[in-house]
Design a protein around this motif. Structure first.
Motif, mmCIF file in Angstrom:
data_model
loop_
_atom_site.group_PDB
_atom_site.id
_atom_site.type_symbol
_atom_site.label_atom_id
_atom_site.label_comp_id
_atom_site.label_asym_id
_atom_site.label_seq_id
_atom_site.Cartn_x
_atom_site.Cartn_y
_atom_site.Cartn_z
ATOM 1 N N THR A 1 24.911 34.020 30.126
ATOM 2 C CA THR A 1 23.846 34.745 31.232
ATOM 3 C C THR A 1 24.682 35.722 32.260
ATOM 4 O O THR A 1 23.900 36.516 32.627
ATOM 5 C CB THR A 1 23.426 33.633 32.399
ATOM 6 N N LEU A 2 25.863 35.780 31.982
ATOM 7 C CA LEU A 2 26.598 36.745 32.839
ATOM 8 C C LEU A 2 27.650 37.752 32.025
ATOM 9 O O LEU A 2 27.541 38.968 32.059
ATOM 10 C CB LEU A 2 27.417 36.341 33.744
ATOM 11 N N VAL A 3 28.484 37.217 31.309
ATOM 12 C CA VAL A 3 29.305 37.812 30.541
ATOM 13 C C VAL A 3 28.781 38.819 29.461
ATOM 14 O O VAL A 3 29.082 40.207 29.347
ATOM 15 C CB VAL A 3 30.420 36.813 29.910
ATOM 16 N N PRO B 1 29.403 24.907 32.734
ATOM 17 C CA PRO B 1 28.981 26.027 33.625
ATOM 18 C C PRO B 1 29.736 27.253 32.793
ATOM 19 O O PRO B 1 29.177 28.488 32.728
ATOM 20 C CB PRO B 1 29.582 25.817 34.756
ATOM 21 N N LEU B 2 30.922 27.206 32.131
ATOM 22 C CA LEU B 2 31.489 28.197 31.471
ATOM 23 C C LEU B 2 30.714 28.970 30.450
ATOM 24 O O LEU B 2 30.421 30.102 30.023
ATOM 25 C CB LEU B 2 33.024 27.864 31.065
ATOM 26 N N ILE C 1 27.476 28.554 30.179
ATOM 27 C CA ILE C 1 26.184 29.135 30.728
ATOM 28 C C ILE C 1 26.603 30.590 31.333
ATOM 29 O O ILE C 1 25.760 31.651 31.042
ATOM 30 C CB ILE C 1 25.606 28.417 31.731
ATOM 31 N N ALA C 2 27.877 30.771 32.029
ATOM 32 C CA ALA C 2 27.955 31.945 32.488
ATOM 33 C C ALA C 2 28.413 32.906 31.581
ATOM 34 O O ALA C 2 27.996 34.245 31.412
ATOM 35 C CB ALA C 2 29.521 31.627 33.438
ATOM 36 N N GLN C 3 28.955 32.641 30.405
ATOM 37 C CA GLN C 3 29.121 33.511 29.138
ATOM 38 C C GLN C 3 27.688 34.103 28.905
ATOM 39 O O GLN C 3 27.693 35.315 28.503
ATOM 40 C CB GLN C 3 30.066 32.736 28.129
ATOM 41 N N PHE D 1 21.651 28.027 35.402
ATOM 42 C CA PHE D 1 22.611 27.127 35.821
ATOM 43 C C PHE D 1 22.010 25.880 36.228
ATOM 44 O O PHE D 1 22.940 24.622 36.148
ATOM 45 C CB PHE D 1 23.538 27.642 36.942
ATOM 46 N N VAL E 1 19.245 33.549 36.452
ATOM 47 C CA VAL E 1 20.685 33.082 36.230
ATOM 48 C C VAL E 1 20.843 31.829 36.982
ATOM 49 O O VAL E 1 21.534 31.078 36.419
ATOM 50 C CB VAL E 1 21.840 34.183 36.687
#
Length: 155
Positions: A47-49, A40-41, A43-45, A33, A29
């Motif tokens: 890889t994380l959400v 970034p939003l 990528i976060a969605q 990034f 992760v």
């Protein structure tokens, strides 16, 4: 209560496998990034959400749904009886599998950074794998309370 060394090694291997897979994921992760295109939003969605949803489902279903819990508990018990996590060979195979999965996820990030397909699926799949590994580690503790298993794992 004292457990046989084989059981302690097996239990420790289960825990370390979850920890290692989680650290590999965290590194991927962080790498994503730094290298993936997009805000970034986004990528976060990716890889994380969304991966968190898959991790939650793959962790909860085997612990909540009886047929999945029994099947996975049986698999965990058979893994112990087969010697997984109790000798150098089985640990090296486990490390090789984790390394292969890590290589795949980092390769996917590199390919996307070079203009290839976005690696959302590999993050979700890896997170689901971590959920299953965590469920197995939890089921090891559930098995310890089973009377028949307890007789076989106590010294």
């Amino acid at each position: 209560m004292a457990y046989k060394p084989a059981w302690r090694n097996f239990k420790r291997t289960q825990d370390l496998t979850v920890a290692t897979a989680s650290l590999i994921y965290a590194g991927a992760v962080a790498n994503a990034f730094g290298r993936l295109p997009g805000e970034p939003l986004l990528i976060a969605q990716r890889t994380l959400v969304w991966p968190a949803v898959f991790l939650s489902l793959s962790l909860a279903l085997p612990l909540v749904v009886g047929v999945f819990r029994r099947s996975l508990a049986r698999y965990v018990w058979m893994s112990f009886q087969a010697g997984f996590g109790q000798n150098v060979s089985s640990i090296l195979w486990g490390v090789a599998l984790l390394g292969g999965a890590a290589g795949l996820i980092y390769w996917q990030i590199g390919a996307a950074a070079a203009g290839g397909r976005y690696p959302a699926g590999v993050f979700s799949g890896y997170a689901a794998g971590i959920g299953i590994l965590a469920a197995q580690a939890i089921l090891v503790r559930v098995l310890e309370r089973h009377p028949e298993v307890r007789r076989q794992i106590e010294e």
